[in-house]
Motif scaffolding. Structure first.
Motif, mmCIF file in Angstrom:
data_model
loop_
_atom_site.group_PDB
_atom_site.id
_atom_site.type_symbol
_atom_site.label_atom_id
_atom_site.label_comp_id
_atom_site.label_asym_id
_atom_site.label_seq_id
_atom_site.Cartn_x
_atom_site.Cartn_y
_atom_site.Cartn_z
ATOM 1 N N ASP A 110 38.481 32.396 37.708
ATOM 2 C CA ASP A 110 37.484 33.314 37.143
ATOM 3 C C ASP A 110 36.726 34.075 38.233
ATOM 4 O OD1 ASP A 110 38.240 32.021 34.849
ATOM 5 O OD2 ASP A 110 36.214 31.412 34.257
ATOM 6 N N ASP A 111 36.114 35.155 37.805
ATOM 7 C CA ASP A 111 35.093 35.904 38.559
ATOM 8 C C ASP A 111 35.640 36.819 39.659
ATOM 9 O OD1 ASP A 111 33.483 34.341 36.991
ATOM 10 O OD2 ASP A 111 32.354 33.414 38.624
ATOM 11 N N HIS A 162 37.128 38.767 31.861
ATOM 12 C CA HIS A 162 36.062 37.749 31.895
ATOM 13 C C HIS A 162 34.757 38.406 31.439
ATOM 14 C CE1 HIS A 162 34.245 34.006 32.773
ATOM 15 N NE2 HIS A 162 33.799 34.260 33.973
ATOM 16 N N HIS A 166 29.342 40.223 34.053
ATOM 17 C CA HIS A 166 29.053 38.784 34.147
ATOM 18 C C HIS A 166 27.546 38.524 34.116
ATOM 19 C CE1 HIS A 166 29.673 34.544 35.127
ATOM 20 N NE2 HIS A 166 30.967 34.753 35.041
ATOM 21 N N GLY A 311 31.201 28.591 33.985
ATOM 22 C CA GLY A 311 32.368 29.463 33.791
ATOM 23 C C GLY A 311 32.188 30.804 34.442
#
Ligand code: ZN
Length: 311
Positions: A110-111, A162, A166, A311
């Motif tokens: 992720d990210d 994602h 964010h 997450g």
């Protein structure tokens, strides 16, 4: 006073007191436990209902319908306005995520992308393993980042959304705000890699303290558009806050993988420790007898874990 202790009245009062204690104390406990039980039961019911909702949503349409039961009259329901937003924000194929291959590990990152993504990709290539990358847009629109997105796709890994920013406070402020953000990462991935993304992962997981009030609407609306969410059931603990060594990251996953038929591993390709630990992690999971696969539109996702917000 001396005459009172030992008197008939004293014993009468003593018995009365004992009776009061015998009645009052268990009642107080019963009340407490009833309250705790009711609360627990409500939470459990909520979770079960959610799982049922998702299962119903994820079921394929070709399942036989019970026809001998009288069909209820269809209710006319007001369609939320947000369903009309972004008419080209739909997954390119019908939803059919029902494939469950046992002894499979799905490595997810992720990210990213980040400067450590290259090392992650090098290791995956050297080990012959395909993974899944859930991308973020903010800070990742420079030429090098876009090149890494294309490399992920070119080397056969799965790519998913994602979120663009964010930013929990922003994306989980309303369904509209979430769609607006997700449409941006959808567009960035599509225009950069040529792949129309179908997979996505909620920042913080599908249920978290930021989206508590709207998570059902978010999941339902994304599923309606054909997108497939996936949480995780194995966490490396590599997110900010967990200052684990490479060996500890590996152990966090391997130590919990043993009893699992399928494992979705949460990692971040924005972490140097993760990039360094990946080779050893793959070797040890292989030694446990696991195969590796990227998540695809056919993979039945792991949903609704209640792990901490990393997450
Ligand atoms: Zn994240």
């Amino acid at each position: 006073m001396h005459g009172y202790i030992g008197s008939v009245r004293f014993f009468k009062n003593l018995i009365l007191l004992a009776v009061i204690v015998m009645i009052a104390v268990p009642s107080a406990f019963a009340g407490y436990y009833r309250h705790a039980y009711t609360r627990l039961k409500a939470e459990q019911t909520e979770t079960e209902e959610l799982h049922q909702d998702v299962e119903v949503l994820m079921q394929k349409e070709d399942e036989p319908q019970e026809s001998d039961e009288p069909q209820p009259e269809a209710l006319s329901v007001d369609v939320p306005e947000y369903q009309n937003l972004y008419p080209d924000f739909y997954a390119p194929q019908p939803l059919e995520a029902n494939e469950r291959v046992e002894n499979t590990i799905y490595l997810t990152f992720d990210d990213g992308p980040s400067e450590y993504t290259d090392k992650v990709l090098d290791t995956l290539a050297a080990k012959g393993v395909k993974g899944t990358f859930y991308l973020v847009g903010t800070g990742h629109t420079d030429a090098k980042s876009l090149e890494r997105m294309r490399r992920i796709v070119a080397e056969g890994h799965s790519i998913g959304m994602h979120s663009y920013t964010h930013d929990y406070n922003k994306i989980y402020s309303s369904v509209e705000a979430y769609l607006d953000d997700m449409y941006q990462i959808f567009t960035l991935i599509k225009e950069t890699t040529g792949v129309t993304p179908t997979l996505f992962r909620f920042p913080g997981g599908s249920i978290n303290s930021h989206n508590r009030g709207i998570y059902q609407e978010l999941t339902s609306e994304m599923l309606r558009r054909g997108f497939i969410p996936c949480d995780w059931n194995l966490s490396s603990g590599d997110a900010a806050g967990g200052h684990f060594t490479e060996a500890q990251l590996v152990q966090n996953v391997v130590g919990s993988a043993g009893g699992k038929k399928r494992g979705v591993v949460l990692m971040h390709d924005t972490k140097q420790t993760t990039a360094n630990a990946l080779g050893s992690l793959i070797d040890q999971l292989k030694a446990l007898g696991f195969d590796f696969a990227p998540l695809t539109v056919s993979t039945s996702p792991v949903l609704y874990t209640y792990e901490s917000n990393n997450g």
